[in-house]
Scaffold this motif. Structure first.
Motif, PDB file in Angstrom:
ATOM      1  N   ARG A   1       0.810  37.921  -1.188  1.00  0.00           N
ATOM      2  CA  ARG A   1       0.689  37.284  -2.506  1.00  0.00           C
ATOM      3  C   ARG A   1      -0.487  36.307  -2.536  1.00  0.00           C
ATOM      4  NH1 ARG A   1       1.444  32.791  -4.828  1.00  0.00           N
ATOM      5  NH2 ARG A   1       2.161  31.807  -2.911  1.00  0.00           N
ATOM      6  N   ARG A   2      -0.639  35.530  -1.436  1.00  0.00           N
ATOM      7  CA  ARG A   2      -1.710  34.538  -1.397  1.00  0.00           C
ATOM      8  C   ARG A   2      -3.085  35.196  -1.390  1.00  0.00           C
ATOM      9  NH1 ARG A   2       1.554  31.991   2.519  1.00  0.00           N
ATOM     10  NH2 ARG A   2       0.166  32.782   4.167  1.00  0.00           N
ATOM     11  N   VAL A   3      -3.275  36.236  -0.573  1.00  0.00           N
ATOM     12  CA  VAL A   3      -4.599  36.857  -0.512  1.00  0.00           C
ATOM     13  C   VAL A   3      -4.906  37.577  -1.817  1.00  0.00           C
ATOM     14  CG1 VAL A   3      -3.798  39.012   0.594  1.00  0.00           C
ATOM     15  CG2 VAL A   3      -6.163  38.264   0.873  1.00  0.00           C
ATOM     16  N   ARG A   4      -3.913  38.158  -2.462  1.00  0.00           N
ATOM     17  CA  ARG A   4      -4.171  38.820  -3.737  1.00  0.00           C
ATOM     18  C   ARG A   4      -4.594  37.803  -4.778  1.00  0.00           C
ATOM     19  NH1 ARG A   4      -1.765  39.793  -8.533  1.00  0.00           N
ATOM     20  NH2 ARG A   4      -2.337  41.786  -9.549  1.00  0.00           N
ATOM     21  N   GLU A   5      -3.922  36.659  -4.832  1.00  0.00           N
ATOM     22  CA  GLU A   5      -4.311  35.618  -5.785  1.00  0.00           C
ATOM     23  C   GLU A   5      -5.736  35.144  -5.529  1.00  0.00           C
ATOM     24  OE1 GLU A   5      -1.548  32.425  -5.742  1.00  0.00           O
ATOM     25  OE2 GLU A   5      -0.004  33.500  -6.876  1.00  0.00           O
ATOM     26  N   ALA A   6      -6.110  34.993  -4.243  1.00  0.00           N
ATOM     27  CA  ALA A   6      -7.459  34.537  -3.912  1.00  0.00           C
ATOM     28  C   ALA A   6      -8.502  35.573  -4.338  1.00  0.00           C
ATOM     29  CB  ALA A   6      -7.561  34.254  -2.414  1.00  0.00           C
ATOM     30  N   LEU A   7      -8.245  36.840  -4.089  1.00  0.00           N
ATOM     31  CA  LEU A   7      -9.205  37.883  -4.431  1.00  0.00           C
ATOM     32  C   LEU A   7      -9.377  38.008  -5.938  1.00  0.00           C
ATOM     33  CD1 LEU A   7      -8.085  40.573  -1.828  1.00  0.00           C
ATOM     34  CD2 LEU A   7     -10.302  39.423  -1.870  1.00  0.00           C
TER      35      LEU A   7
END
Length: 570
Positions: free
Chosen positions: A211-217
């Motif tokens: 979830r965190r990496v998707r939000e960052a991307l």
């Protein structure tokens, strides 16, 4: 001389770092990156004065080269004038950046050849040479520094992948967490962190990492995660739920075997696809040990435990059907190859513990091994399965006297054992100190509170009735002995029938084996119906049957056994 570029640029001689001015250091770095090849003066000038060298650049570069030659001292001939520039005549292993690239290339080759352990070692060696940001202090080589940093990150990703393949997931989580924080948009690190968390039994944390990496991307780049990261999210995190655990219960009175339990636990958690074979005589407790160890290891295998009883003769096709149904496959395919392929696909990468109980041969076990890294396998049986590739073998001897007495006391009562210590010692010896036999005797005593231990000892002393006295409910040594006997070749059964006909004494003193082919006696040893005794003085090897085996043989009809032994698999 050596040149260090993976950190602050340094020229190193026999006695350590050699002082070099900042402009000469930039020239040195540009030459070292191309060691063995000429570098033009204009390229050297851009390394010193980005982006526009002064009009006097050529003259000043000549001065820098002269300064470097003084720094090189006796090795000044390594700096060669090579119009329209200069050449640094150093071998690749004398420049840390080139040595790093060489080792990383060797690691890629090892990985392609399937040698993950060598690949990981080479990558660790390559990465150990980094001391900080590459080409530090030489801003004119920023493009080269960025390229070296990318090579470092690729090598680091490859090393982490090799470590994941070697079953080191839990230990990598802290390192990967730090790398993801330092490189929030580098998807490979995030995918490796998700994989490591999932294999460590932390799937909620792995989903949070996605979830965190998707939000960052999406927030930084306006892009969804790439195909590889989505695949990991789908296969690792959104994959099948833990398999339904099918373990038998762990007996509360399980006694002893601490060293063996520890060895099983260490072996089954120390490799990518660990296989542990637990073997011993019928009644030695291989099944109980496997189940006991599996219960202790359940937290290490969060995707579940699969237990399949092979009953010594079960065909792999049937067992695979059962295992696939445990994994949620309602209608397993009909063929053995198709079932095995689906089974490997369903188990690959999952932290499953598979227990294959009462196996008879390698051919029975091989199709039941799960796919890829992740699962662990415990195999039990009387056969040692010594040809099973990569297996760790745990051999179960009879219980030590103290552990056998402890088991007797835990089931029959500590007071009764303490009141008759000599009878208790004699009783466990009559049981060959086998856990199954001791437990059966203790259960009989528990059900007969009016019996003394000496009463049961008296009954067990009669070899013709001993096995019958040791049968209590499901606790019975005879079925295991009968199964071992049934698997013998016809010739070996004939030898065993002779033992039943009174040949034990000659066998025990070493005379019997002179008249029998070695392979038949070895077959009886492999079936756990004979023990090997080696004379310490002469080194001569002889054979003897354990006590309960002798009782079993006495219960057979030699004439019937020989008459029925019409096949010959020996």
């Amino acid at each position: 001389m050596r040149v260090r570029l993976l950190g602050p640029v340094e020229l190193c001689g026999e006695h350590g770092a050699v002082p070099v001015g900042p402009r000469a250091r930039a020239v040195l770095a540009a030459l070292a990156l191309e060691a063995g090849r000429p570098v033009g003066v204009q390229r050297l000038a851009r390394a010193v004065w980005p982006p526009s060298p002064p009009a006097t650049a050529t003259t000043q570069i000549q001065g820098c080269v002269s300064a470097l030659r003084r720094a090189f001292g006796p090795a000044r001939e390594l700096l060669v004038t090579c119009p329209p520039g200069y050449l640094l005549a150093l071998d690749a292993d004398a420049v840390d950046a080139l040595d790093f690239a060489r080792k990383a290339g060797l690691a890629r080759t090892a990985a392609r050849l399937g040698d993950g352990e060598r690949a990981a070692l080479l990558l660790r060696q390559a990465l150990s040479g980094w001391r900080g940001p590459a080409l530090e202090g030489v801003p004119g080589l920023y493009a080269e520094a960025a390229q070296l940093e990318e090579q470092r990150l690729l090598a680091l990703e490859a090393r982490l992948q090799a470590d994941l393949a070697r079953g080191m997931a839990a230990g990598l989580v802290p390192e990967l967490t730090a790398l993801c924080a330092a490189h929030p948009l580098r998807e490979r690190f995030h995918g490796q962190l998700m994989t490591a968390l999932a294999r460590s039994g932390r799937k909620p944390a792995a989903r949070e990492a996605y979830r965190r990496v998707r939000e960052a991307l999406v927030g930084e780049l306006g892009l969804e995660p790439g195909q590889e990261l989505r695949r990991i999210q789908r296969d690792v995190l959104a994959g099948p739920e833990p398999a339904e655990t099918t373990l038998p219960y762990d007996p509360a009175d399980f006694t002893g075997r601490a060293a063996e339990t520890l060895r099983v636990a260490e072996a089954v958690t120390s490799a990518a696809l660990p296989i542990v074979v637990i073997s011993g005589r019928p009644g030695a407790g291989s099944t109980s040990l496997a189940v006991h160890a599996a219960h202790q290891l359940r937290r290490r295998f969060p995707d579940g435990c699969l237990y399949a009883d092979l009953h010594f003769t079960a065909e792999p096709l049937e067992v695979l059907g059962r295992l696939l149904r445990m994994l949620g496959v309602a209608e397993p395919p009909p063929g053995l190859a198709e079932r095995a392929e689906l089974y490997r696909a369903r188990t690959r990468g999952r932290r499953l513990l598979v227990i294959l109980n009462d196996a008879s041969a390698e051919r029975q076990v091989l199709p039941l091994l799960p796919g890829g890294e992740g699962p662990g396998v415990l195999v039990t049986g009387r056969s040692r399965l010594s040809a099973l590739p990569g297996a760790v073998h745990v051999e179960l001897a009879p219980l030590p006297p103290g552990e056998a007495l402890e088991l007797l006391a835990r089931v029959a009562g500590y007071g009764r054992v303490a009141a008759a210590p000599e009878a208790a010692r004699r009783l466990v010896e009559l049981c060959d100190r086998l856990p199954l036999a001791v437990r059966s005797a203790a259960a009989r005593l528990a059900g007969k509170p009016h019996w003394r231990l000496a009463d049961l000892v008296f009954r067990l002393a009669d070899e013709d009735r001993r096995l019958g006295e040791l049968a209590h409910g499901d606790l019975d040594v005879r079925p295991g002995l009968a199964a071992s006997h049934a698997r013998l070749s016809a010739r070996a059964r004939r030898v065993f029938a002779r033992l039943a006909d009174g040949s034990f004494a000659r066998l025990a003193d070493g005379s019997f084996d002179r008249g029998e082919p070695d392979d038949l006696l070895e077959e009886l040893v492999d079936a756990r119906l004979l023990e090997v005794v080696r004379c310490e003085d002469s080194g001569r090897m002889s054979f003897r049957p354990p006590g309960l085996v002798r009782c079993f043989a006495r219960g057979l009809s030699p004439r019937t056994e020989v008459g029925n032994a019409t096949d010959d698999r020996g």
